[in-house]
Each structure stands twice: as C-alpha cells, then as structure tokens.
Design an enzyme around this catalytic site. Structure first.
Site, short mmCIF file in Angstrom:
data_model
loop_
_atom_site.label_atom_id
_atom_site.label_comp_id
_atom_site.label_asym_id
_atom_site.label_seq_id
_atom_site.Cartn_x
_atom_site.Cartn_y
_atom_site.Cartn_z
N CYS A 384 34.71 30.22 37.82
CA CYS A 384 35.67 31.31 37.82
C CYS A 384 36.23 31.59 39.37
CB CYS A 384 34.89 32.54 37.01
SG CYS A 384 35.87 33.47 36.46
N HIS A 510 32.99 30.12 32.14
CA HIS A 510 31.73 30.09 32.66
C HIS A 510 30.91 29.27 31.70
CE1 HIS A 510 31.92 33.85 34.98
NE2 HIS A 510 33.03 34.08 34.63
N GLU A 512 27.70 28.15 32.46
CA GLU A 512 26.50 28.59 32.60
C GLU A 512 26.23 29.28 31.32
OE1 GLU A 512 28.86 29.75 34.12
OE2 GLU A 512 28.61 32.06 34.60
N1 GLN Z 1 37.87 37.96 40.01
C1 GLN Z 1 38.28 36.76 39.18
C2 GLN Z 1 39.14 37.26 38.18
O1 GLN Z 1 39.29 38.24 37.53
C3 GLN Z 1 37.00 35.82 38.68
C4 GLN Z 1 36.34 36.44 37.59
C5 GLN Z 1 35.08 35.78 37.53
O2 GLN Z 1 34.47 35.11 38.44
N2 GLN Z 1 34.29 36.07 36.55
O3 GLN Z 1 40.23 36.28 37.68
#
Ligand code: GLN
Length: 537
Positions: A384, A510, A512
């Site tokens: 992310c 994600h 994970e």
């Molecule tokens: N802050 C980033 C976004 O909103 C990544 C979010 C995250 O790592 N879950 O796109």
C-alpha cells in the site's frame, strides 16, 4: 427457525488475556470436528469502526472482503478458520447506537421512550443473531470485548443474559476467560480475582458455564475444585489455558484440556469424530523446526506497537513455515531512517518490507529503505503506502524527477506520481470512505506476482485513497519499473515490479489480510523464498 447454537466468550480480571485466540482455537477445533462455525466480536467503544482509530490505540485495522474496517481479532478468526468474515462479524457500540438512533429519527419506535433496555439490547441481540439466521453456521461464537465490570460492557452482558434465557441452556452458553495470577513471593496461584469476576458476572444475571483460566503455571486439581466450588461450575468445566510458545499451539492445548468436548456436551451436540488437525500440525511442525533463517526489515512508523502490523507478522509466520524458515523481523522505525544512517540500519537484512501507513511522518525513511533494497538487489515488498513509496523512489532516483511525490504528503507537488483517486475527490468524511474491500486485479504473465499466485486473475483487499498516477505510467515503464497488476475495470495500477531486480514487488492492496495457516499468502511465501535465496549469496 435456524437451530444455530451460540457460545459467548466474556473476559474477567484484566484485558489482554487473549479472548480472540481462545475463541478462534475453540472454533478451529469445532470446525475440524465437522461443524460450521464463525466468530463475531462485539466492541464496546463508541467509534463506528476502528477505521478512524490511530493504530497506537488498538493495533491494526483489519479489512474484510466486503470492505468492513474491523478489529484485529477478525484477522485471527480468518487465519485460524480459513473462511472469510464480514461486517456482520464485528459490531461496535457506535454502530448499535447509530442504528437505534436512525430508527428513532424515522419514527419507527412509534412514540415510545427509547432506552438501553430494551432498544439497545434488542439491537445487540439482532446483530448477534444475524450470523445465525443465515443458516450457514451450526455454531456462532461471540466474543464480548472489554472486561466484565466495565460500565460500557453492561448492555452486552445484559444482552447475553437475555439470549441465554431466550435460547435455553442447550442452545447458548457462556465461557468466561479469566486470569489465575501467580504470586511469586507466596509461591502460589491465586483464585480470588476469578471469584470476584464471576461474582460480578453473576450480579448481572449471567452464570458462566465454563471457566477458561489463563495461567503461567499448571493449575492443580485442588485449585480447579476450589474454582468450581466458588464459581458454580463443575470441576471438568474449569479449563486451564497455560502460556503457550506460539498462539498456534492454543488449539492443541485446548484439545488436551477438552474445551471442545465440554462445549459440545453442554450444547447437546454429538461430535462427528476427533478434530482433524493434520494440516495444522504439519504447519506447526515446520514452524517450530525451521531449517534456515532469514532477517527481514519491517519499515513502519507505528513499530512501538507491534500489533499495528499484526497481519503482516502473522503472514511472515505462515510463509516462514511453508519455506521451513524462521523469519526474524528487524523492526525499523521509518522516522529514524535518515539519509546518513539507512545503510547502517539496514545492513545484513535479507529482505525489506515497507509497511502501509498514512501521512508524512517517516516518509523519507521509507523512501531511503526502498532505494537501499532496489540498488542492492535485496528482495523488496511494498504494501500500500510501501508500494507508493517504491514508485516515488523510482521516479526520483531513476527518472530524475527530484520533486516526485504523493499529493497525500505534498498537495502542490510538481510531479504527483501518486495522487488522490478521482472517486475520492469529493469525499469529506473520514470514516469508511476509503477504497475498501475486495477488488479484482489482472496480473501480467511471467511477472513475479503471476509466478507467486500461479493465476492471472486475483482479488485482494484494499484500504487507500491515493493511487498510481497513470500519466506517468509510460515514462516509468520505459525506465524499467513495470505495472504488472491492473484493475480491469478502472485501469488502476495494483502491482509494480522491477523485472531486472531479483524480487521487487509493490502492491496497492493488502495481501497480509488473506494469509492463513492453511493458505499462506503466495506473495509472502515468494518474498521469503527470495530472501532465503539472497541469504545464500
Ligand atoms: N496513505 C495511502 C493512501 O491512502 C496508503 C494507505 C495504506 O497504506 N493503507 O493511499
């Protein structure tokens, strides 16, 4: 009428006794005996969901396929049971009150005074039974967050009392998880806190059916007898839960103690054979007897509370076992990773994972970590925000766009290689408004991602507002970073890789959240495999 049975898990004496692990372990045993089981968590706080909570408060925010932002215990439920959870599996006081207040505004209470009993408790009971009414589950285990005696838990305990009475003793039971402290000076285990906590539960009209006792030392028969006598349970209903080497030992420990058998007896369910734990135990065997070892740097800004990265560290355990490798995590605070010291701080690691996150604290450290991994051919995994940092680092250092950045950190930046998604532009509220839950992604043949998944069509869970800016795609690809995973409907870049690097993968989603004991996540498995290979050169 569904004939789902209900098991409630309450906590006494102190928090952090591991109700989630006990609930998940019991569920695992019942599932492996052939029952269909799910677990639900009721959280007594007033936030609608943990999506707006700082990870320092309660650790990671876990995300389900249907886009619910939930308590991290749901991660344990999925990792143990290998079946997805949903919004229905996590309910907070905020959500309960919101439903009741919305109904009140619609006039649905027909002029009645709206009260905790019956209106709030009815809503709690409705939410508990939603899962049962799907007809999918033989047993629903409901974990009540917090500790018995907390003011905010009272409506939940009252709802449990009502449900026990409504369903009858063969259909609903209570497991009370409690602590038996060891007083070193006296050399003794003490039962008094448990007696008090059970007394407190009884004052609310709930008498526990089973006591699960957390302890650092074996509980003798005498102590069990004493607990039984004072707490109105049978001696065989007092179950010892001794500290374990790993949370994944707990199902076996509970099996040895007979927790699942006691539960089935009380619910008048006949067992369909002993739990089939062959695959589980094979995972444990490999986890406990690794033949190699790797060290992975985890770069994040919440590392003071490791629960903030719970699903990632659990995914390492799953992937480690599948590679028969011990994964040692080097926790690296991104704020402490400066242009001067990053080489020293990352020296010797076999893989670098840049974690998800929000805001600009520690951003330079993350970019430095990506640079170090990319330039030194160290396996890299960006998740992310970690993926976004990989794109920024590449644009800065390979394309020479020195001011490349994300508009999350610098709104007026000249080269916004990461920018706000169009669908987010009019969003003003923070809660539940990110791009959440499962979205499809098509993978490019022969990419590292494709090799890992052994599939070209995948679906993964998301939680973000910013994305790869496709205006820069051509330039970036020309210089050697490839978009190897794309959302088929929107063209959004989901995966980036550097094919000239041994293993450099950044994912907007994600992975994970979907790693389980039975199904370690393929990207984590291959990341550890790549780290292992790197460790031998
Ligand atoms: N802050 C980033 C976004 O909103 C990544 C979010 C995250 O790592 N879950 O796109």
């Amino acid at each position: 009428m569904s004939n789902t049975k209900y098991v409630f898990v309450t906590g006494g004496v102190t928090s952090s006794l591991g109700k989630g692990i006990i609930a998940a372990s019991l569920a695992k045993l019942l599932q492996e005996r052939g029952f269909s089981v799910t677990i639900q968590k009721l959280d007594p706080y007033i936030n609608i969901d943990p999506g707006t909570l700082n990870p320092y408060e309660h650790g990671e925010c876990y995300v389900t396929d249907d886009g619910a932002e939930t308590d991290l215990d749901l991660g344990h439920y999925e990792r143990y049971l290998n079946i997805p959870t949903s919004q229905a599996n996590n309910v907070t006081t905020g959500r309960i009150y919101q439903s009741v207040i919305n109904k009140e505004r619609k006039g649905e209470f027909l002029g009645k005074t709206v009260q905790v009993i019956p209106h709030i408790t009815d809503e709690i009971k409705r939410r508990i039974q939603l899962l049962g009414e799907t007809g999918e589950y033989d047993i629903v285990i409901t974990e009540i967050g917090g500790t018995v005696g907390d003011i905010e838990s009272l409506p939940y305990v009252e709802s449990v009392r009502q449900m026990l009475w409504e369903k009858g003793e063969d259909n609903a039971i209570v497991i009370h998880l409690t602590l038996i402290p060891f007083l070193a000076a006296a050399g003794e285990l003490k039962t008094k806190p448990t007696q008090h906590s059970v007394k407190m539960l009884m004052q609310s009209g709930v008498s526990p059916d089973i006591l699960v006792c957390r302890t650092e030392h074996e509980i003798s028969d005498d102590i069990k007898r004493k607990l039984a006598l004072f707490c109105n349970v049978k001696k065989e209903d007092v179950i010892q839960s001794i500290d374990a080497e790993t949370i994944y030992d707990v199902p076996n420990l509970m099996l040895d103690q007979g927790l699942d058998r006691v539960v089935l007896n009380k619910l008048k369910l006949s067992s369909k054979g002993e739990p089939k734990l062959k695959v589980w135990n094979e995972f444990l065997r490999k986890h406990k007897n690794p033949i190699s070892e790797v060290e992975i740097a985890l770069i994040g800004k919440y590392i003071e509370l490791q629960d903030s990265y719970k699903s990632i560290t659990e995914a390492f355990i799953h992937a480690g076992s599948s590679n028969e490798t011990k994964v040692n995590v080097r926790w690296v605070h991104s704020e402490n990773l400066t242009a001067k010291n990053f080489e020293k701080k990352l020296k010797g690691v076999h893989g670098i994972l840049v974690a998800p996150g929000f805001g600009d604290r520690g951003i330079d450290g993350k970019i430095n970590a990506v640079k170090y991994a990319r330039e030194n051919n160290i396996p890299f995994f960006g998740i992310c925000l970690g993926m976004q940092m990989a794109v920024i680092e590449f644009a800065k250092n390979v394309l020479g766009l020195v001011d490349a950045f994300s508009t999350e950190m610098k709104q007026d930046c000249k080269n916004p290689v990461i920018n706000l998604m169009e669908s987010q532009e009019d969003v003003t509220e923070k809660g539940g408004t990110m791009r959440l839950g499962a979205w499809d992604c098509n993978l490019m043949e022969d990419s590292n991602a494709h090799k890992a998944y052994k599939a070209t069509k995948i679906s993964e869970r998301h939680r973000h507002r910013y994305e790869f800016n496709n205006d820069y795609l051509d330039q970036i690809e020309l210089k050697g970073m490839k978009a190897t995973g794309i959302n088929p409907a929107t063209g959004l870049v989901e995966v980036v890789e550097v094919p000239t690097h041994p293993w450099f993968v950044g994912v907007q989603y994600h992975p994970e959240y979907k790693s389980t004991v039975l199904k370690p996540h393929p990207l984590f498995v291959d990341f550890i495999k790549a780290a292992l290979k790197y460790s031998t050169i």
